[in-house]
Design a protein around this motif. Sequence first.
Motif, PDB file in Angstrom:
ATOM      1  N   ALA A   6      52.097  -1.027   9.574  1.00 36.56           N
ATOM      2  CA  ALA A   6      52.694   0.185  10.133  1.00 36.56           C
ATOM      3  C   ALA A   6      52.031   1.445   9.581  1.00 36.56           C
ATOM      4  CB  ALA A   6      54.194   0.209   9.836  1.00 36.56           C
ATOM      5  N   LEU A   7      51.525   1.380   8.359  1.00 37.86           N
ATOM      6  CA  LEU A   7      50.884   2.543   7.733  1.00 37.86           C
ATOM      7  C   LEU A   7      49.366   2.524   7.833  1.00 37.86           C
ATOM      8  CD1 LEU A   7      52.985   2.724   4.454  1.00 37.86           C
ATOM      9  CD2 LEU A   7      53.145   4.234   6.432  1.00 37.86           C
ATOM     10  N   SER A   8      48.800   1.433   8.312  1.00 39.76           N
ATOM     11  CA  SER A   8      47.352   1.251   8.237  1.00 39.76           C
ATOM     12  C   SER A   8      46.555   2.355   8.913  1.00 39.76           C
ATOM     13  CB  SER A   8      46.949  -0.107   8.805  1.00 39.76           C
ATOM     14  OG  SER A   8      47.231  -0.178  10.182  1.00 39.76           O
ATOM     15  N   ARG A   9      47.001   2.839  10.054  1.00 36.82           N
ATOM     16  CA  ARG A   9      46.214   3.867  10.761  1.00 36.82           C
ATOM     17  C   ARG A   9      46.155   5.174   9.986  1.00 36.82           C
ATOM     18  NH1 ARG A   9      49.466   7.433  13.638  1.00 36.82           N
ATOM     19  NH2 ARG A   9      51.609   6.736  13.854  1.00 36.82           N
ATOM     20  N   LEU A  10      47.084   5.376   9.046  1.00 30.39           N
ATOM     21  CA  LEU A  10      47.097   6.603   8.247  1.00 30.39           C
ATOM     22  C   LEU A  10      46.139   6.540   7.055  1.00 30.39           C
ATOM     23  CD1 LEU A  10      50.960   7.191   8.149  1.00 30.39           C
ATOM     24  CD2 LEU A  10      49.292   8.243   9.698  1.00 30.39           C
ATOM     25  N   VAL A  11      45.822   5.317   6.608  1.00 32.37           N
ATOM     26  CA  VAL A  11      45.031   5.200   5.377  1.00 32.37           C
ATOM     27  C   VAL A  11      43.732   4.413   5.524  1.00 32.37           C
ATOM     28  CG1 VAL A  11      47.021   5.442   3.851  1.00 32.37           C
ATOM     29  CG2 VAL A  11      46.340   3.166   4.617  1.00 32.37           C
TER      30      VAL A  11
ATOM     31  N   LEU B   4      49.023   2.204  -2.390  1.00 31.76           N
ATOM     32  CA  LEU B   4      48.053   2.647  -1.390  1.00 31.76           C
ATOM     33  C   LEU B   4      47.247   3.806  -1.945  1.00 31.76           C
ATOM     34  CD1 LEU B   4      50.123   2.660   1.912  1.00 31.76           C
ATOM     35  CD2 LEU B   4      48.521   0.940   1.110  1.00 31.76           C
ATOM     36  N   ARG B   5      45.951   3.826  -1.630  1.00 32.00           N
ATOM     37  CA  ARG B   5      45.070   4.936  -1.996  1.00 32.00           C
ATOM     38  C   ARG B   5      44.627   5.598  -0.710  1.00 32.00           C
ATOM     39  NH1 ARG B   5      39.997   3.581  -3.938  1.00 32.00           N
ATOM     40  NH2 ARG B   5      40.030   1.571  -2.935  1.00 32.00           N
ATOM     41  N   GLN B   6      44.124   6.801  -0.826  1.00 26.95           N
ATOM     42  CA  GLN B   6      43.487   7.443   0.321  1.00 26.95           C
ATOM     43  C   GLN B   6      42.145   6.774   0.527  1.00 26.95           C
ATOM     44  OE1 GLN B   6      44.762   9.705   2.424  1.00 26.95           O
ATOM     45  NE2 GLN B   6      46.643   9.378   1.291  1.00 26.95           N
TER      46      GLN B   6
END
Length: 97
Positions: free
Chosen positions: A33-38, A93-95
């Motif tokens: 769910a967060l993959s596209r952001l990072v 998670l990292r940037q």
Amino acid sequence: MTLEFSGDIWCWRGPAPHHFVTVPEHESAELKALSRLVTYGWGMIPVRVQLGSTVWPTSLFEKDGHYIVPLRASVRQAEGVAEGDTVTLRMELRQGR
């Protein structure tokens, strides 16, 4: 986002063998769910992982609908773990790179 989970160490025995831990289904869904952001490409997700007292940067990638965490030889050696062992990992998670 910080995740903590346990999993078994397994080995991919390709031309260049690597050891991994599979992220469980629930946590993989959260990451997806967060993959596209990072992600920095090819769906890779940059993370900082802790196993015991060892911390290292790496990237997760998807395999068979789950994310997998690569375990470096130096990490396995430092923590005294091997294929088949169950380990607990803590990830942040990292940037992207």
